[in-house]
Design a protein around this motif. Structure first.
Motif, PDB file in Angstrom:
ATOM      1  N   GLU A  34       0.866  -1.193   0.000  1.00  0.00           N
ATOM      2  CA  GLU A  34       0.000   0.000   0.000  1.00  0.00           C
ATOM      3  C   GLU A  34       0.901   1.241   0.000  1.00  0.00           C
ATOM      4  OE1 GLU A  34      -2.302   2.132   0.179  1.00  0.00           O
ATOM      5  OE2 GLU A  34      -4.264   1.239   0.480  1.00  0.00           O
ATOM      6  N   ASN A  75       0.981   2.654   6.470  1.00  0.00           N
ATOM      7  CA  ASN A  75       0.055   2.409   5.373  1.00  0.00           C
ATOM      8  C   ASN A  75       0.249   3.515   4.332  1.00  0.00           C
ATOM      9  OD1 ASN A  75      -2.240   2.022   3.725  1.00  0.00           O
ATOM     10  ND2 ASN A  75      -3.486   1.313   5.410  1.00  0.00           N
ATOM     11  N   ASN A 120      -5.192   5.760   7.713  1.00  0.00           N
ATOM     12  CA  ASN A 120      -5.042   4.870   6.559  1.00  0.00           C
ATOM     13  C   ASN A 120      -4.391   5.540   5.373  1.00  0.00           C
ATOM     14  OD1 ASN A 120      -6.066   3.522   3.992  1.00  0.00           O
ATOM     15  ND2 ASN A 120      -6.743   2.046   5.535  1.00  0.00           N
ATOM     16  N   ASP A 121      -4.910   6.714   5.005  1.00  0.00           N
ATOM     17  CA  ASP A 121      -4.387   7.370   3.806  1.00  0.00           C
ATOM     18  C   ASP A 121      -4.543   8.870   3.972  1.00  0.00           C
ATOM     19  OD1 ASP A 121      -3.170   7.452   1.339  1.00  0.00           O
ATOM     20  OD2 ASP A 121      -4.618   6.142   0.366  1.00  0.00           O
ATOM     21  N   ASN A 171     -11.316   5.618   3.431  1.00  0.00           N
ATOM     22  CA  ASN A 171     -10.063   4.947   3.074  1.00  0.00           C
ATOM     23  C   ASN A 171      -9.213   5.828   2.169  1.00  0.00           C
ATOM     24  OD1 ASN A 171      -8.134   2.994   2.287  1.00  0.00           O
ATOM     25  ND2 ASN A 171      -9.577   1.352   2.680  1.00  0.00           N
ATOM     26  N   ASP A 220      -9.566   1.249  -2.676  1.00  0.00           N
ATOM     27  CA  ASP A 220      -8.717   1.382  -1.485  1.00  0.00           C
ATOM     28  C   ASP A 220      -7.931   2.690  -1.567  1.00  0.00           C
ATOM     29  OD1 ASP A 220      -6.972   1.023   0.639  1.00  0.00           O
ATOM     30  OD2 ASP A 220      -6.591  -1.071   0.196  1.00  0.00           O
TER      31      ASP A 220
HETATM   32 MG    MG Z   1      -6.064   2.488   1.964  1.00  0.00          MG
END
Ligand code: MG
Length: 296
Positions: A34, A75, A120-121, A171, A220
């Motif tokens: 990722e 991540n 996460n992002d 996400n 994602d």
């Molecule tokens: Mg992600």
């Protein structure tokens, strides 16, 4: 090399295609990749193997080397306008900045006095504002202390605000090149869509709408090119959407992608993280970047 990965669904998909290009496997044998980001300072592509607790650096002609381990289960990664690396860490439940001397500064780890879920992002605005998602993928249910899974805005002065609170699993996140539209995906099973929001006064996401339902698969992670096309992970590869959410075509990838990022010295290579493999494909378009003059 997959020599014919392009699946056009509209005539103007030809604008992104590089006829001489195929999907190249750069390196395999990973656990789950990722967080790709092109870093001129590092000289290549930085990306995360989340379960391996390691970040790697891929450089042209040199292949992959360990960039950071342990990575605290890093991540998503992004650059700020100064080209510094920003990272979402699952394990330590925080967002960090790697300074030019290599030291690490914590930008956010708590909200309302409680630990974040598992950032996460993230994406960064040209004034340094950081937007990040905080789903629960990196924690057990009983570890969640916040009463939601929020999208956060971290202002340049350090003020942290939950700006979107009705996501189930926020996400992927990115801004349009003109920074007027914020895109956020929700990878909850019943949703698996990307939503878009107009940024009022550059700070407040309003007029939320479903930009595109993704399926099969989920979004994602995604990035935009400098013309505002959105390149997202999906079940069968990378989907390419225009600014209205119309599907222009697909890029088939041998494994299910998680995320992608533009890079290479000219910004026309799309790097794709896909489970056990890191892939790349040369395109005719250049990625949007918050770093001035990043592409040659
Ligand atoms: Mg992600």
């Amino acid at each position: 090399m997959n020599r014919n990965p392009f699946v056009p669904l509209r005539e103007d998909f030809a604008d992104i295609v590089n006829d001489r290009s195929g999907v190249r496997l750069l390196q395999d044998g990973f656990q789950f990749l990722e967080g790709p980001v092109w870093s001129p300072a590092a000289g290549g592509l930085i990306f995360s193997d989340i379960p391996a607790d390691t970040m790697y650096l891929w450089r042209e002609g040199q292949g992959c080397s360990v960039f950071r381990t342990p990575s605290r289960h890093a991540n998503g990664n992004a650059l700020d306008p100064q080209g510094r690396l920003l990272t979402c860490e699952h394990g330590s439940r925080r967002v960090t900045r790697t300074e030019t001397d290599g030291s690490i500064t914590v930008l956010a780890d708590r909200f309302d006095g409680k630990p974040l879920n598992s950032p996460n992002d993230l994406t960064v605005q040209s004034d340094g504002t950081v937007w990040f998602t905080d789903p629960p993928y990196g924690i057990e249910p009983e570890q969640q202390e916040l009463d939601g899974r929020f999208v956060f805005r971290l202002a340049p002065d350090g003020m942290l605000e939950a700006v979107l609170t009705d996501f189930v699993k926020p996400n992927g996140i990115a801004l349009s090149p003109d920074e007027r539209v914020l895109y956020v995906s929700d990878t909850e099973d019943a949703r698996h869509h990307i939503r878009c929001f107009r940024l009022q006064d550059g700070v407040r996401p309003v007029d939320g709408d479903i930009f595109r339902i993704i399926g099969p698969g989920k979004s994602d992670g995604f990035r935009l090119d400098e013309s505002g096309r959105l390149f997202t992970s999906a079940g069968e590869g990378i989907w390419v959407l225009d600014a209205a959410g119309a599907l222009l075509g697909k890029i088939q990838v041998p494994e299910v992608p998680s995320n992608c990022a533009f890079g290479g010295s000219d910004g026309r290579t799309l790097f794709i993280t896909a489970r056990t493999g890191l892939y790349a494909i040369d395109l005719s378009v250049r990625g949007a970047s918050v770093v001035p003059g990043i592409w040659a």
